[in-house]
Scaffold this active site. Sequence first.
Site, PDB file in Angstrom:
ATOM      1  N   LYS A  34       0.828  -1.209   0.000  1.00  9.17           N
ATOM      2  CA  LYS A  34       0.000   0.000   0.000  1.00  9.17           C
ATOM      3  C   LYS A  34       0.865   1.262   0.000  1.00  9.17           C
ATOM      4  O   LYS A  34       0.636   2.193  -0.775  1.00  9.17           O
ATOM      5  CB  LYS A  34      -0.909   0.000   1.228  1.00  9.17           C
ATOM      6  CG  LYS A  34      -1.549   1.337   1.573  1.00  9.17           C
ATOM      7  CD  LYS A  34      -2.394   1.196   2.792  1.00  9.17           C
ATOM      8  CE  LYS A  34      -2.399   2.280   3.796  1.00  9.17           C
ATOM      9  NZ  LYS A  34      -1.762   3.528   3.613  1.00  9.17           N
ATOM     10  N   ASN A  35       1.874   1.290   0.886  1.00 13.87           N
ATOM     11  CA  ASN A  35       2.686   2.497   1.020  1.00 13.87           C
ATOM     12  C   ASN A  35       3.628   2.710  -0.155  1.00 13.87           C
ATOM     13  O   ASN A  35       4.218   3.774  -0.296  1.00 13.87           O
ATOM     14  CB  ASN A  35       3.489   2.447   2.318  1.00 13.87           C
ATOM     15  CG  ASN A  35       2.605   2.564   3.545  1.00 13.87           C
ATOM     16  OD1 ASN A  35       1.463   2.988   3.445  1.00 13.87           O
ATOM     17  ND2 ASN A  35       3.128   2.168   4.689  1.00 13.87           N
ATOM     18  N   CYS A 128      -6.273  12.747  11.983  1.00 15.41           N
ATOM     19  CA  CYS A 128      -5.823  11.361  12.050  1.00 15.41           C
ATOM     20  C   CYS A 128      -5.794  10.916  13.497  1.00 15.41           C
ATOM     21  O   CYS A 128      -5.177  11.588  14.334  1.00 15.41           O
ATOM     22  CB  CYS A 128      -4.442  11.241  11.430  1.00 15.41           C
ATOM     23  SG  CYS A 128      -3.806   9.564  11.475  1.00 15.41           S
ATOM     24  N   ARG A 133      -0.055  15.126  11.217  1.00 14.06           N
ATOM     25  CA  ARG A 133       0.694  14.901   9.978  1.00 14.06           C
ATOM     26  C   ARG A 133       1.059  16.252   9.369  1.00 14.06           C
ATOM     27  O   ARG A 133       0.526  16.641   8.348  1.00 14.06           O
ATOM     28  CB  ARG A 133      -0.137  14.069   8.999  1.00 14.06           C
ATOM     29  CG  ARG A 133      -0.374  12.663   9.519  1.00 14.06           C
ATOM     30  CD  ARG A 133      -1.339  11.905   8.646  1.00 14.06           C
ATOM     31  NE  ARG A 133      -1.598  10.597   9.198  1.00 14.06           N
ATOM     32  CZ  ARG A 133      -0.918   9.493   8.899  1.00 14.06           C
ATOM     33  NH1 ARG A 133       0.060   9.542   8.042  1.00 14.06           N
ATOM     34  NH2 ARG A 133      -1.204   8.344   9.458  1.00 14.06           N
ATOM     35  N   ASP A 316       4.160   1.461  12.048  1.00 14.75           N
ATOM     36  CA  ASP A 316       2.944   0.819  11.559  1.00 14.75           C
ATOM     37  C   ASP A 316       2.725  -0.564  12.165  1.00 14.75           C
ATOM     38  O   ASP A 316       1.615  -1.104  12.090  1.00 14.75           O
ATOM     39  CB  ASP A 316       2.998   0.684  10.028  1.00 14.75           C
ATOM     40  CG  ASP A 316       2.812   2.010   9.323  1.00 14.75           C
ATOM     41  OD1 ASP A 316       2.670   3.037  10.019  1.00 14.75           O
ATOM     42  OD2 ASP A 316       2.817   2.029   8.084  1.00 14.75           O
ATOM     43  N   ARG A 408      -8.982  -0.201   4.437  1.00 19.22           N
ATOM     44  CA  ARG A 408      -8.144   0.782   3.755  1.00 19.22           C
ATOM     45  C   ARG A 408      -6.783   0.210   3.352  1.00 19.22           C
ATOM     46  O   ARG A 408      -6.185   0.650   2.376  1.00 19.22           O
ATOM     47  CB  ARG A 408      -7.912   2.004   4.650  1.00 19.22           C
ATOM     48  CG  ARG A 408      -9.101   2.942   4.785  1.00 19.22           C
ATOM     49  CD  ARG A 408      -8.698   4.206   5.530  1.00 19.22           C
ATOM     50  NE  ARG A 408      -7.444   4.708   5.020  1.00 19.22           N
ATOM     51  CZ  ARG A 408      -6.360   4.908   5.765  1.00 19.22           C
ATOM     52  NH1 ARG A 408      -6.372   4.641   7.043  1.00 19.22           N
ATOM     53  NH2 ARG A 408      -5.259   5.375   5.209  1.00 19.22           N
TER      54      ARG A 408
END
Length: 471
Positions: A34-35, A128, A133, A316, A408
């Site tokens: 994903k990243n 978030c 961020r 993460d 997500r």
Amino acid sequence: MKYRYSDQEEIDLSVLHIRKRRRLDGTIGIQGSKNAVLPVMAASLLHRGITVLSHVPAIEDVFCMMEILEWLGCSCRLEEHCLTIDASGASMLPVPDTMAGRMRSSIMLLGPMLGRFGEAKTSRPGGCPIGKRPIGLHLAALKKMGVRVRTEGEHISASVLKLTGARIHLDYPSVGATENIIMAAAAAEGVTVLTGAAREPEIEILCRFLASAGADISGTGSDRLMIRGGRTLHDTAFAIPGDRIVAGTYLGALLCAGGQVLLREAPAEHMAECIRTARAAGAFVEVRPDGLFASIKGRPEAFSLVTGPYPGFPTDLQSVMLAAASVADGESLIQENVFENRFCAAKELQKLGAHIIINGRMARVTGRSSLCGGRVQAEDLRGGAALAAAGLAADGPVRICGYGHIRRGYEDICRDLQDAGAEIWLEEQTEDAGCDREEEADGASGSRGSSAAAGNCGPVHEDYNHYGDGQ
């Protein structure tokens, strides 16, 4: 199979069910990263032609980025994990708040939009639950390349007559700022030298993608990058590597449940700290040609970890290791140095009986032999995945509400864990079915008890902008 975008008006109230504790035994295929795929998709704007990406995960953030690219005039088609992007017809339009707000990593479009159109209009990353961020490093770096920036409330307008190469130093290795600088520099006139760059594998993947399309980038994998801009890019095909965070999540799930798993196509070369920590917790971990094999007998041993920028332990994966520590034999210490609210999963783990005490940036976890069943709420992407891992260590049924967060970043966490033998399934819902928050008495301070509130975790560096969470 063709994938459709999610309906932004629909609220996902699906519930994840885990029947009870059961040792894992099986093979899990690891999805594309994903990243990595999100900045690569953004970078496709720099080329006035076709980009073909394979091993693309069918996740909500990818669908949202496709929607933004189509809004800008690109043609996107995702079929059987192969994404074709035709950016020949793209044109400058402001990114609507409704789109930018659904995916916090939309800020990564600043660099490629400036490189392609000389102008960009978008919004600051949305609120978030895991922390701030800030984008100060992004904007300061782009200004050094000749960009004029105007902010009004949550909106950002940037424009440039001619992007020019520059010498840029990042005081903190911000992933998002590094990505924006690289993409803008690829389109700029002249040479950009970036020092203090983030070294995450996803940065290396972005550089390799741009190089495959004709960009001239040296220093890939280091904290000093040189980008010789102005090269004309060409059509390219590029494979997205496996997701190191998804692989690490399932390694953490193994620590919770016990057993053995083969994580097929896990990018072991980018998981050194995760593998080291799993071994410290008593797991046998072996790198194989087809992926990563891991097994553990009995409970994990207590362990310690400190999160930080790559090559440190990834923030993460902190939440899933918090879950693993909850069933470890002894007291584990986990220090969070990146996001100030990354321990927000702790209060939900406490509802399952976890003994967790938060003191500033440190979590002290006293493990127990098993967790108990209950109803919990996913409040962010990685915290939701951690609750699924914790459910595998529970003696009774666990219901996890807020599955939309997990969706997500995980293509199908139920399928993956079922492949390893877990008794887990998803109850799809679009209407409220009793998943409102439990009363305070059912939370951490009740008879399951043990612990301080898991709220703000103290001072952290505010310029680490990693899109895996909230990324």
